[in-house]
Design an enzyme around this catalytic site. Sequence first.
Site, PDB file in Angstrom:
ATOM      1  N   ASP A   1      -6.703 -19.046  56.549  1.00 12.23           N
ATOM      2  CA  ASP A   1      -6.803 -19.976  57.679  1.00 12.23           C
ATOM      3  C   ASP A   1      -5.636 -20.965  57.639  1.00 12.23           C
ATOM      4  O   ASP A   1      -5.774 -22.142  57.982  1.00 12.23           O
ATOM      5  CB  ASP A   1      -8.133 -20.721  57.651  1.00 12.23           C
TER       6      ASP A   1
ATOM      7  N   SER B   1      -6.443 -26.535  61.463  1.00 13.43           N
ATOM      8  CA  SER B   1      -7.074 -27.795  61.098  1.00 13.43           C
ATOM      9  C   SER B   1      -8.426 -27.481  60.471  1.00 13.43           C
ATOM     10  O   SER B   1      -9.153 -26.604  60.943  1.00 13.43           O
ATOM     11  CB  SER B   1      -7.271 -28.672  62.332  1.00 13.43           C
TER      12      SER B   1
ATOM     13  N   GLY C   1      -5.862 -30.448  66.651  1.00 16.49           N
ATOM     14  CA  GLY C   1      -5.747 -31.337  67.778  1.00 16.49           C
ATOM     15  C   GLY C   1      -7.098 -31.863  68.218  1.00 16.49           C
ATOM     16  O   GLY C   1      -7.190 -32.553  69.239  1.00 16.49           O
TER      17      GLY C   1
END
Length: 387
Positions: A286, A290, A70
């Site tokens: 991960d 992002s 985000g």
Amino acid sequence: MLTLVKNAQLFSPEPRGLCHLLIADQRIAAVIDASEAVNLGPFITTVDLEGRRVVPGLVDPLVHYIGGGGEGGFGNRTAELSLGDACASGVTTLIGALGTDALTRTPANLIGKARELAAGGLSTYAYTGSYQLPPVTLTGSIASDILYIPEFIGVGEVAISDHRGSQPTNQELTRLASDARTAGLLAGKSGIVFIHTGDADTHLEPLRNVAKHSAIPLSQFYPTHINRTAELFEDGLRFAREGGFIDFTTSTTPELLAGGEVPASEAVARALKARIAPAQISLSSDANASLPEFDEQRRFVGLKPGRLGSLFDVLGECINEHRVDIEHALRCASTTAADILKLPRKGRLAKGTDADFLVLSEGRWEIEQVWALGKPIYDRESGNKVI
């Protein structure tokens, strides 16, 4: 229910040769040499693997169950992890975390998703908190989260040396580690502080400062992304020599590699060559985070999502491209994280451990079956579907 998995070329992670695995009540009841006669009667399910390699289910210490990111606005939020993708990945134990966004994503969301994945047959845990301090929690404090919520085993992913973190002081990090450590002792959990390490020049120095000026050992911290830059990688080797743990990230992008990231499989090979013990090295995907790109002024350029399957891919690269001994590679992808996080029934295949394992295809680095808690949850030949 009893299941006999016959004729497995077993790596537990140490090579055991051809073995039979007797599974009872989600766990391995016995590991039997294939040369021994086995007669357990008619009331047992038998599966013959015909000599295929069997390795422990992978343990991933950093998965963003509910997505991440985000940084570029709401149009850049990454998706949640799907059960189908998780089951096919080879990762049977997952530890979930929030990341940069602890505003629109919450600890309650994280626990709900962990329980959804667990209902699908996987073993799931989580970290309370996020990048920022003071930490976001479910019950009001990290100590009570760790003590009272079964899935919470530590705090993280707390950001240091990163412009997106809250720039924690030495006092703040010390108090955080102390609270997590005490709660872990009371709950019989690791109480680990899982650390997101950015690319600022301070690298891992904030963790050294805590250990230098308090009674908290370096091993209370578990820093990740240590392969993100060449300089951080070298500092990570020094951190390991000082007694700490280091974690390499398997998800990557061409932009990160072009910026100096050390590929995770190369990082493992180089760390082992530098005489860092496999018990200090782990790999994490991960997944669904992002992987952002910033310009020289730290302005957002773009991002790509992390991928859970990258952990198995990098494990194969370690073994097949960098000639890392399969036992050492498996430890980095499974056993080490399980030990650091105090999950004694994970990361190895022996009497009393959970029956989490992968069946590999003959002659190829490919997953044929995934078993979790004694049941098959993925079979490649069935059309890549959860079974």
